[in-house]
Write an enzyme that holds these catalytic residues in place. Structure first.
Site, PDB file in Angstrom:
ATOM      1  N   ASP A   7       7.109  42.271  59.646  1.00 45.82           N
ATOM      2  CA  ASP A   7       8.144  42.821  59.783  1.00 45.82           C
ATOM      3  C   ASP A   7       8.883  42.352  61.089  1.00 45.82           C
ATOM      4  O   ASP A   7       8.697  41.309  61.643  1.00 45.82           O
ATOM      5  CB  ASP A   7       7.843  44.258  60.075  1.00 45.82           C
ATOM      6  CG  ASP A   7       6.970  44.847  61.157  1.00 45.82           C
ATOM      7  OD1 ASP A   7       6.615  43.864  61.957  1.00 45.82           O
ATOM      8  OD2 ASP A   7       6.732  45.844  61.428  1.00 45.82           O
ATOM      9  N   CYS A  64       2.551  42.601  62.252  1.00 45.06           N
ATOM     10  CA  CYS A  64       3.402  43.690  62.583  1.00 45.06           C
ATOM     11  C   CYS A  64       3.445  43.909  63.883  1.00 45.06           C
ATOM     12  O   CYS A  64       2.792  43.191  65.006  1.00 45.06           O
ATOM     13  CB  CYS A  64       3.636  44.847  61.683  1.00 45.06           C
ATOM     14  SG  CYS A  64       1.898  45.720  61.675  1.00 45.06           S
ATOM     15  N   GLY A  65       3.690  44.861  64.658  1.00 43.83           N
ATOM     16  CA  GLY A  65       3.592  45.271  66.059  1.00 43.83           C
ATOM     17  C   GLY A  65       2.149  45.357  66.477  1.00 43.83           C
ATOM     18  O   GLY A  65       1.806  44.917  67.267  1.00 43.83           O
ATOM     19  N   THR A  66       1.230  46.277  65.684  1.00 39.86           N
ATOM     20  CA  THR A  66      -0.038  46.414  65.928  1.00 39.86           C
ATOM     21  C   THR A  66      -0.805  45.681  64.936  1.00 39.86           C
ATOM     22  O   THR A  66      -2.148  45.337  65.113  1.00 39.86           O
ATOM     23  CB  THR A  66      -0.383  47.838  66.045  1.00 39.86           C
ATOM     24  OG1 THR A  66      -0.208  48.150  64.445  1.00 39.86           O
ATOM     25  CG2 THR A  66       0.440  48.725  66.886  1.00 39.86           C
ATOM     26  N   HIS A  97     -18.847  37.102  57.588  1.00 35.68           N
ATOM     27  CA  HIS A  97     -19.524  38.189  57.349  1.00 35.68           C
ATOM     28  C   HIS A  97     -18.323  38.978  56.136  1.00 35.68           C
ATOM     29  O   HIS A  97     -19.243  39.642  55.101  1.00 35.68           O
ATOM     30  CB  HIS A  97     -19.788  39.192  58.361  1.00 35.68           C
ATOM     31  CG  HIS A  97     -21.064  38.750  58.973  1.00 35.68           C
ATOM     32  ND1 HIS A  97     -21.533  39.568  59.857  1.00 35.68           N
ATOM     33  CD2 HIS A  97     -21.550  37.555  59.143  1.00 35.68           C
ATOM     34  CE1 HIS A  97     -22.729  39.094  60.415  1.00 35.68           C
ATOM     35  NE2 HIS A  97     -22.561  37.647  60.127  1.00 35.68           N
ATOM     36  N   ARG A 131     -26.923  37.758  51.957  1.00 31.88           N
ATOM     37  CA  ARG A 131     -26.741  39.087  51.849  1.00 31.88           C
ATOM     38  C   ARG A 131     -25.133  39.603  52.023  1.00 31.88           C
ATOM     39  O   ARG A 131     -24.860  40.859  51.660  1.00 31.88           O
ATOM     40  CB  ARG A 131     -27.628  39.730  52.949  1.00 31.88           C
ATOM     41  CG  ARG A 131     -27.138  39.515  54.508  1.00 31.88           C
ATOM     42  CD  ARG A 131     -28.253  39.978  55.406  1.00 31.88           C
ATOM     43  NE  ARG A 131     -27.915  39.739  56.630  1.00 31.88           N
ATOM     44  CZ  ARG A 131     -27.758  38.485  57.397  1.00 31.88           C
ATOM     45  NH1 ARG A 131     -28.239  37.349  56.550  1.00 31.88           N
ATOM     46  NH2 ARG A 131     -27.396  38.423  58.752  1.00 31.88           N
ATOM     47  N   HIS A 132     -24.200  38.679  52.553  1.00 35.69           N
ATOM     48  CA  HIS A 132     -23.003  39.453  52.950  1.00 35.69           C
ATOM     49  C   HIS A 132     -21.744  39.282  51.697  1.00 35.69           C
ATOM     50  O   HIS A 132     -21.451  39.991  51.480  1.00 35.69           O
ATOM     51  CB  HIS A 132     -22.349  38.433  54.087  1.00 35.69           C
ATOM     52  CG  HIS A 132     -23.132  38.479  55.234  1.00 35.69           C
ATOM     53  ND1 HIS A 132     -23.049  39.623  55.966  1.00 35.69           N
ATOM     54  CD2 HIS A 132     -23.800  37.440  55.914  1.00 35.69           C
ATOM     55  CE1 HIS A 132     -23.841  39.362  57.066  1.00 35.69           C
ATOM     56  NE2 HIS A 132     -24.100  37.949  56.928  1.00 35.69           N
TER      57      HIS A 132
HETATM   58  C1  RB5 Z   1       7.202  48.988  63.970  1.00 31.82           C
HETATM   59  O1  RB5 Z   1       7.800  49.554  65.050  1.00 31.82           O
HETATM   60  C2  RB5 Z   1       5.824  49.140  64.009  1.00 31.82           C
HETATM   61  O2  RB5 Z   1       5.513  50.467  63.688  1.00 31.82           O
HETATM   62  C3  RB5 Z   1       5.113  48.100  63.129  1.00 31.82           C
HETATM   63  O3  RB5 Z   1       5.292  46.862  63.341  1.00 31.82           O
HETATM   64  C4  RB5 Z   1       3.446  48.286  62.886  1.00 31.82           C
HETATM   65  O4  RB5 Z   1       2.915  48.194  64.245  1.00 31.82           O
HETATM   66  C5  RB5 Z   1       3.058  49.275  62.028  1.00 31.82           C
HETATM   67  O5  RB5 Z   1       1.714  49.585  61.959  1.00 31.82           O
END
Ligand code: RB5
Length: 147
Positions: A7, A64-66, A97, A131-132
């Site tokens: 994104d 994405c951001g996180t 795994h 096993r995995h």
């Molecule tokens: C965008 O601001 C942020 O919400 C997106 O990149 C992401 O981190 C969502 O999980």
């Protein structure tokens, strides 16, 4: 073929990794976003995950951001095992795994150097099997696998 998508929050890191992977000789399917505009991460996660599930790409990378939203959306696709990785260890174990086929990263969490390392480990580490394999098969709700 490695598919990649992000994104707006992940766009600078996606550009960095596309250049990094192409320099290493990988074939990249870049599914966007291509310009700096606000977009919804599930649109990109579903596009990429659908293509990985269909076999169009062997591996996928979502940023994405996180990395959280991308992994949640991608994991709704049967056959897709998306792993949110923050370091070389989680990337290695996601492959060894969990036989993960989609790597998710947070551009607001990782710097470009760590992201390169995570990506390289993810792309070069083999599944341990054994096993995995049984456990990974049980991830799919209707796998029919018994304990
Ligand atoms: C965008 O601001 C942020 O919400 C997106 O990149 C992401 O981190 C969502 O999980």
């Amino acid at each position: 073929m490695i598919a990649i998508a992000s994104d707006h929050a992940g766009l600078p890191l996606k550009r960095h990794l596309v250049a990094y992977l192409e320099k290493l000789g990988h074939q990249i399917l870049d599914l966007g976003v291509d310009e700096d505009r606000s977009v919804d991460y599930p649109d990109f996660a579903h596009d990429l995950a659908g293509r990985v599930a269909a076999g169009e790409a062997g591996r996928g990378i979502l940023i994405c951001g996180t990395g959280l939203g991308m992994s949640m959306a991608a994991n709704r696709h049967p056959g897709v095992r998306a792993a949110l990785c923050h370091d070389a260890y989680t990337a290695e174990m996601a492959r060894r795994h969990n036989d993960a086929n989609v790597l998710c990263m947070g551009a607001r969490v990782l710097g470009p150097g760590v992201a390169e390392q995570v990506t390289t480990v993810f792309l070069t580490t083999a599944f341990d099997g054994g096993r995995h394999r049984r456990r990974v098969n049980k991830i799919e709700p209707d796998s029919g696998e018994e304990s």
